[in-house]
Design a protein around this motif. Structure first.
Motif, PDB file in Angstrom:
ATOM      1  N   CYS A  22       0.855  -1.187   0.000  1.00 19.68           N
ATOM      2  CA  CYS A  22       0.000   0.000   0.000  1.00 19.68           C
ATOM      3  C   CYS A  22       0.894   1.241   0.000  1.00 19.68           C
ATOM      4  N   HIS A  23       0.355   2.368  -0.464  1.00 20.20           N
ATOM      5  CA  HIS A  23       1.132   3.611  -0.485  1.00 20.20           C
ATOM      6  C   HIS A  23       0.740   4.567   0.646  1.00 20.20           C
ATOM      7  N   GLY A  24      -0.053   4.102   1.608  1.00 19.96           N
ATOM      8  CA  GLY A  24      -0.523   4.984   2.667  1.00 19.96           C
ATOM      9  C   GLY A  24       0.578   5.545   3.540  1.00 19.96           C
ATOM     10  N   VAL A  25       1.557   4.693   3.901  1.00 15.60           N
ATOM     11  CA  VAL A  25       2.639   5.164   4.776  1.00 15.60           C
ATOM     12  C   VAL A  25       3.430   6.272   4.092  1.00 15.60           C
ATOM     13  N   GLN A  26       3.703   6.106   2.791  1.00 16.43           N
ATOM     14  CA  GLN A  26       4.471   7.122   2.075  1.00 16.43           C
ATOM     15  C   GLN A  26       3.746   8.465   2.056  1.00 16.43           C
ATOM     16  N   GLY A  27       2.406   8.417   1.855  1.00 14.63           N
ATOM     17  CA  GLY A  27       1.638   9.657   1.793  1.00 14.63           C
ATOM     18  C   GLY A  27       1.683  10.436   3.093  1.00 14.63           C
ATOM     19  N   GLY A  28       1.469   9.747   4.208  1.00 16.20           N
ATOM     20  CA  GLY A  28       1.529  10.415   5.502  1.00 16.20           C
ATOM     21  C   GLY A  28       2.922  10.902   5.850  1.00 16.20           C
ATOM     22  N   ALA A  71       6.669  15.418   7.005  1.00 16.92           N
ATOM     23  CA  ALA A  71       7.817  16.237   6.634  1.00 16.92           C
ATOM     24  C   ALA A  71       7.382  17.664   6.301  1.00 16.92           C
ATOM     25  N   ASP A  72       6.250  17.770   5.608  1.00 15.90           N
ATOM     26  CA  ASP A  72       5.748  19.077   5.179  1.00 15.90           C
ATOM     27  C   ASP A  72       5.424  19.972   6.367  1.00 15.90           C
ATOM     28  N   GLU A  83      12.332  17.870   4.205  1.00 17.20           N
ATOM     29  CA  GLU A  83      12.215  16.920   3.101  1.00 17.20           C
ATOM     30  C   GLU A  83      11.919  15.533   3.668  1.00 17.20           C
ATOM     31  N   LYS A  84      11.113  14.767   2.939  1.00 18.71           N
ATOM     32  CA  LYS A  84      10.750  13.418   3.393  1.00 18.71           C
ATOM     33  C   LYS A  84      11.985  12.573   3.678  1.00 18.71           C
ATOM     34  N   LYS A  85      13.004  12.668   2.866  1.00 19.02           N
ATOM     35  CA  LYS A  85      14.197  11.843   3.024  1.00 19.02           C
ATOM     36  C   LYS A  85      14.946  12.143   4.325  1.00 19.02           C
ATOM     37  N   ASP A  86      14.688  13.312   4.909  1.00 20.18           N
ATOM     38  CA  ASP A  86      15.393  13.710   6.131  1.00 20.18           C
ATOM     39  C   ASP A  86      14.606  13.402   7.404  1.00 20.18           C
ATOM     40  N   HIS A 137      -4.109   0.784   6.537  1.00 20.97           N
ATOM     41  CA  HIS A 137      -5.014   1.928   6.621  1.00 20.97           C
ATOM     42  C   HIS A 137      -5.277   2.371   8.057  1.00 20.97           C
ATOM     43  N   GLN A 138      -4.693   1.690   9.024  1.00 25.02           N
ATOM     44  CA  GLN A 138      -4.687   2.177  10.410  1.00 25.02           C
ATOM     45  C   GLN A 138      -3.286   1.947  10.972  1.00 25.02           C
ATOM     46  N   THR A 139      -2.306   2.439  10.229  1.00 25.94           N
ATOM     47  CA  THR A 139      -0.917   2.339  10.653  1.00 25.94           C
ATOM     48  C   THR A 139      -0.534   3.662  11.308  1.00 25.94           C
ATOM     49  N   TRP A 140       0.252   3.607  12.362  1.00 24.87           N
ATOM     50  CA  TRP A 140       0.500   4.772  13.211  1.00 24.87           C
ATOM     51  C   TRP A 140       1.977   5.138  13.211  1.00 24.87           C
ATOM     52  N   TYR A 141       2.269   6.423  13.060  1.00 20.55           N
ATOM     53  CA  TYR A 141       3.642   6.921  13.093  1.00 20.55           C
ATOM     54  C   TYR A 141       4.051   7.031  14.563  1.00 20.55           C
ATOM     55  N   ILE A 142       4.589   5.936  15.086  1.00 24.42           N
ATOM     56  CA  ILE A 142       4.854   5.884  16.528  1.00 24.42           C
ATOM     57  C   ILE A 142       6.205   6.499  16.894  1.00 24.42           C
ATOM     58  N   GLN A 143       7.030   6.765  15.876  1.00 29.15           N
ATOM     59  CA  GLN A 143       8.276   7.496  16.142  1.00 29.15           C
ATOM     60  C   GLN A 143       8.645   8.323  14.928  1.00 29.15           C
ATOM     61  N   ILE A 144       8.965   9.599  15.166  1.00 31.99           N
ATOM     62  CA  ILE A 144       9.351  10.529  14.107  1.00 31.99           C
ATOM     63  C   ILE A 144      10.612  11.242  14.555  1.00 31.99           C
ATOM     64  N   LYS A 145      11.674  11.158  13.751  1.00 32.14           N
ATOM     65  CA  LYS A 145      12.935  11.786  14.135  1.00 32.14           C
ATOM     66  C   LYS A 145      13.533  12.563  12.971  1.00 32.14           C
ATOM     67  N   HIS A 146      14.259  13.641  13.335  1.00 33.91           N
ATOM     68  CA  HIS A 146      15.032  14.409  12.366  1.00 33.91           C
ATOM     69  C   HIS A 146      16.392  14.684  12.981  1.00 33.91           C
ATOM     70  N   ASN A 147      17.437  14.205  12.307  1.00 31.34           N
ATOM     71  CA  ASN A 147      18.804  14.346  12.832  1.00 31.34           C
ATOM     72  C   ASN A 147      18.913  13.846  14.274  1.00 31.34           C
TER      73      ASN A 147
END
Length: 498
Positions: free
Chosen positions: A171-177, A182-183, A188-191, A201-211
């Protein structure tokens, strides 16, 4: 150079087939692979074959697509099978949306959970098990089935549990979110590094990091301040506010998986936005799919005159399929999010469920690291859906309409809107409407017909939904041909939100 065969089932789906083929043939080692297309609609199959063959020739490759309505012929000796079927097509899809509306069930998409998703699963599972039978008999023993068809979790569950074919759901859902996150941080998404886990369709971003800095706790404020998402993603932001984590799926999708946002007609418009169907429009996905199919069939001669797709790394899309095959064949490591049987990956979700979680692919295969526990709130939301999925899968495999009715009872939105007697009558109506695609329910359908014809019926409504828009005519679509072409040709019809 790698030489192997890839078979596309449901190849008449222009959005998926053409883009996935472009992604695959951007891999330089794949210039000599064998490609087979199969579909039950000979006209759609030939249009997509002709367009893709033109793309191949214009990119200087010497590959001839084999296209046939004989599925077993197409599957002969296949190493990879990509499935994008929609059993019943738009005809059945319309019943998934319109019949529940009579009972006050207002769906935006209806392809994953709720009444539409459950019935879509009943049609799809029966056919997927037939596909699996053909795969076992004529494809290679080491075949891998990459399933893009919805309802993703239910179909992938049935294939692995009952089909005897190793199946990964994609599925492409994770990529879209991920792009959205990032926005809102101006990155940038890559960072932005994420860990995303749950069920499709009920996947959760349980960790988000930048640098190395954890941004997870800052996400709600960032979304609330965003000039666009604060308006278009009200359901997702409210779920983030109350459960602490952002969910992959769009506003419209998510609103129909839970009991709180679409149960009262007068409140639905408080939670949606009609600037794009994916933000919550009643039957929005049915509308854009109908428009896309009508436009492609009408405008096809012009598609053959337009510039071909260019097979290059910079033009590859974000669908996982080509990258998985590339990693398996070349050893280049790919990290993505895959739908697989849980078996302890997410420790507080059932082991038999199909979960979506991070995975790694190389020449040794697909490896799924253990995620551990989901946060309790998101786990509870997923568990409610998994109960519906399990009942629906078992119902579809056995043809047991009692289990089917129980799946409807346990569905969060159906249960919020309907009482048990209404649910029983709704299921009768949907079984009868889907008769030609539901061979496993022959006896149950005969009984349902008798009840509907001879017993007193509960009153229903001529209800079009809180936010239903008209399907555009060909003439209306022609006023913006660029948008019409994008809608018809894109697998992710919500990627561009206008």
């Amino acid at each position: 150079m790698s030489t192997f065969k890839i078979t596309f089932i449901g190849a008449g789906s222009i959005g998926f087939t053409r883009g996935l083929l472009r992604d695959l043939l951007a891999v330089k080692e794949f210039s000599q692979i064998e490609i087979a297309f199969t579909d039950i609609n000979e006209n759609n199959l030939e249009m997509v074959r002709a367009l893709c063959q033109r793309d191949i020739g214009q990119n200087g490759l010497n590959i001839t697509i084999s296209a046939t309505t004989d599925r077993r012929e197409a599957l002969q000796n296949a190493k990879y099978v990509i499935c994008t079927i929609r059993v019943g097509g738009l005809e059945a899809f319309s019943t998934d949306i319109d019949i529940p509306l009579k009972y006050g069930i207002d769906q935006c998409v209806g392809d994953t959970l709720c009444a539409g998703g459950i019935m879509y699963g009943q049609r799809g599972i029966a056919e997927m098990l037939s596909i699996c039978s053909d795969i076992r008999e004529v494809a290679r023993q080491d075949v891998l089935l990459l399933n893009y068809a919805n309802p993703m979790a239910m179909l992938t569950w049935a294939c692995n549990q009952y089909g005897g074919v190793r199946t990964i759901g994609l599925c492409h859902g994770v990529q879209g979110g991920h792009h959205q996150i990032a926005d809102v941080f101006g990155l940038e998404k890559k960072d932005v590094d994420i860990i995303c886990a749950g069920i499709n369709h009920q996947t959760w971003y349980i960790q988000i990091k930048h640098n190395g800095k954890d941004l997870t706790k800052d996400l709600l404020e960032a979304f609330e301040k965003h000039p666009d998402y604060s308006r278009t993603e009200k359901v997702r932001i409210d779920m983030l506010r109350r459960f602490g984590y952002y969910s992959t799926e769009s506003n419209g999708h998510l609103s129909e998986y839970v009991p709180w946002y679409r149960k009262r007609e007068e409140e639905i418009n408080d939670w949606i936005d009609l600037s794009s169907w994916i933000n919550g429009e009643t039957g929005g996905y049915l509308r854009v799919c109908t428009e896309g199919r009508n436009w492609f069939e009408t405008d096809f001669p012009n598609w053959m005159k337009n510039d071909p797709m260019i097979f290059s790394e910079e033009n590859r899309g974000e669908e996982h399929g080509s990258y998985i095959i590339e990693a398996l064949e070349t050893g280049r490591v790919y990290r993505g999010h895959f739908n697989v049987k849980n078996e302890g990956i997410i420790t507080n979700l059932p082991s038999d469920a199909i979960i979506e979680a991070p995975g790694y692919v190389d020449r040794n295969g697909i490896s799924m690291p253990m995620v551990g526990d989901l946060p309790l709130g998101p786990a509870a939301v997923c568990t409610a859906s998994i109960s519906v999925q399990r009942l629906a899968v078992e119902a579809a495999v056995s043809g047991d309409d009692q289990l089917l009715r129980q799946a409807f009872m346990m569905d969060p939105l159906i249960g919020a809107v309907c009482n048990p007697k209404e649910i029983w009558q709704l299921v009768d109506e949907m079984l009868v409407a889907g008769e030609k695609w539901l061979p496993q329910y022959k006896d149950a359908i005969a009984k349902a017909k008798h009840r509907l014809a001879n017993e007193p019926l509960l009153p229903t409504r001529d209800y079009k939904g809180a936010a239903r828009l008209k399907v555009k005519s060909i003439e209306e679509m022609a006023l913006d041909k660029q948008e019409a072409n994008r809608n018809a040709g894109e697998s992710d019809k919500g990627k561009v939100r206008i």
